[in-house]
Design an enzyme around this catalytic site. Structure first.
Site, PDB file in Angstrom:
ATOM      1  N   HIS A   1      44.224  38.432  41.457  1.00 51.41           N
ATOM      2  CA  HIS A   1      44.756  37.083  41.610  1.00 51.41           C
ATOM      3  C   HIS A   1      43.860  36.070  40.903  1.00 51.41           C
ATOM      4  CE1 HIS A   1      41.806  37.595  44.836  1.00 51.41           C
ATOM      5  NE2 HIS A   1      41.657  36.275  44.838  1.00 51.41           N
TER       6      HIS A   1
ATOM      7  N   ARG B   1      34.742  39.820  39.861  1.00 48.77           N
ATOM      8  CA  ARG B   1      35.368  39.098  38.752  1.00 48.77           C
ATOM      9  C   ARG B   1      35.795  40.105  37.684  1.00 48.77           C
ATOM     10  NH1 ARG B   1      31.234  35.782  37.748  1.00 48.77           N
ATOM     11  NH2 ARG B   1      31.768  34.482  39.533  1.00 48.77           N
TER      12      ARG B   1
ATOM     13  N   GLU C   1      42.980  37.233  52.208  1.00 45.84           N
ATOM     14  CA  GLU C   1      43.171  35.792  52.281  1.00 45.84           C
ATOM     15  C   GLU C   1      44.647  35.453  52.070  1.00 45.84           C
ATOM     16  OE1 GLU C   1      40.485  34.456  49.280  1.00 45.84           O
ATOM     17  OE2 GLU C   1      41.777  35.029  47.629  1.00 45.84           O
TER      18      GLU C   1
ATOM     19  N   HIS D   1      39.200  41.239  45.644  1.00 50.01           N
ATOM     20  CA  HIS D   1      38.261  41.399  46.750  1.00 50.01           C
ATOM     21  C   HIS D   1      38.386  42.803  47.338  1.00 50.01           C
ATOM     22  CE1 HIS D   1      37.897  37.103  46.396  1.00 50.01           C
ATOM     23  NE2 HIS D   1      39.126  36.898  46.805  1.00 50.01           N
TER      24      HIS D   1
END
Length: 318
Positions: free
Chosen positions: A176, A196, A120, A103
């Protein structure tokens, strides 16, 4: 912030079916969620994403979306200025591994996408024996582009076996991927931006692979390092409070209850019961949370305590 506010027990929204082909059955079978399909990957416990908004489960505001409650209560709810709801909380169930992804941070996301980025954290609720996830990447001194061009990405991914209670901090830029057989709690910025990097060579029902975002992923990936995370434990009357993750956008705590534990006020908090449930107490009121239910505690609450035994998870804006 003198509006008459109270805890909001939430009904989640769901991502399911073709939206989460990697999802499984555990959100219904282990956590008692009223999932719309057997294959459901995400239970969005606290969400203001358009089209995926969680709702108030009962009381005078039953059925109102989180966005509607934010419009109604404003700063009394969030403790923050601004029209955007800051955080998103969800539970995930992975029958298959998710794509390898990364991200962007706020700076890159705002300049290239016109929206905020995403940091996150994951708290592992349950995991199959031997389950693992991708947490970081080590290109062994090569550039990420050269590793991709040589087809060596998979060999550079850092894999970690996981167990219930493990915590992973994933600030923007961290490569991740959740592996198969994992149920986790995720707290994140309210953002849907994901680049992605790799999808294990999978193809969809149309025979085509899902879209990758190679250039963007290369631009934002922080390779060959992992974030530093420290825990702070406080012994309080009624239990222990452990700060698991401190990010510029959010905090994640675990509270181990041994009776009645008073929570700090002045900030909005998301409180998630785990397997044993708990009871929220404020002023002259009490309300029970069933196992795996989540409540939003408004910032303007003058006092709030929780009673029970076992662990609860609490997230808040930083």
């Amino acid at each position: 912030m003198n509006m008459n506010v109270f805890p909001l027990v939430m009904t989640p929204a769901f991502r399911h079916g073709s939206q989460t082909p990697w999802g499984g059955h555990a959100l219904k079978e282990l956590f008692g969620k009223d999932t719309p399909e057997d294959i459901t990957g995400e239970s969005l416990e606290v969400s203001a994403l358009p089209g995926l908004e969680s709702c108030v489960s009962g009381g005078e505001y039953a059925g109102k979306t989180l966005r509607e409650m934010h419009s109604l209560w404003g700063k009394s709810l969030t403790g923050l200025e601004g029209k955007d709801f800051p955080l998103l909380l969800k539970f995930l169930d992975t029958r298959q591994p998710l794509s390898v992804q990364v991200h962007p941070d706020d700076s890159y996301a705002l300049s290239h996408e016109g929206k905020l980025g995403k940091s996150e954290a994951w708290y592992i609720l349950d995991a199959a024996p031997g389950a693992e996830l991708v947490y970081g990447i080590n290109t062994r001194g090569e550039s990420l582009r050269s590793v991709l061009d040589a087809g060596k990405l998979e060999s550079c991914l850092c894999r970690t076996e996981v167990h219930a209670g493990d915590v992973f901090y994933i600030p923007a830029g961290t490569v991740h991927a959740l592996g198969a057989g994992i149920r986790c709690y995720e707290i994140q910025q309210t953002s849907d931006l994901t680049y992605r990097l790799w999808d294990w060579g999978r193809v969809g029902k149309d025979g085509r692979p899902r879209q990758l975002h190679i250039e963007q992923a290369i631009a934002v990936s922080n390779i060959n390092s992992l974030p530093v995370r420290g825990e702070t434990v406080e012994k309080l009357p009624g239990g222990l409070r452990t700060l698991l993750v401190s990010d510029p956008h959010f905090r994640l705590y675990a509270c181990d209850l041994g009776g009645r534990l008073s929570l700090a006020t002045g900030k909005m908090q998301f409180l998630s019961a785990t397997a044993k449930g708990c009871t929220l107490c404020w002023e002259d009121h009490r309300i029970s949370l069933l196992p795996w239910q989540t409540a939003v505690l408004p910032a303007a609450l003058p006092e709030i305590a929780v009673e029970g035994r076992g662990r609860i998870l609490v997230s808040s804006p930083a």
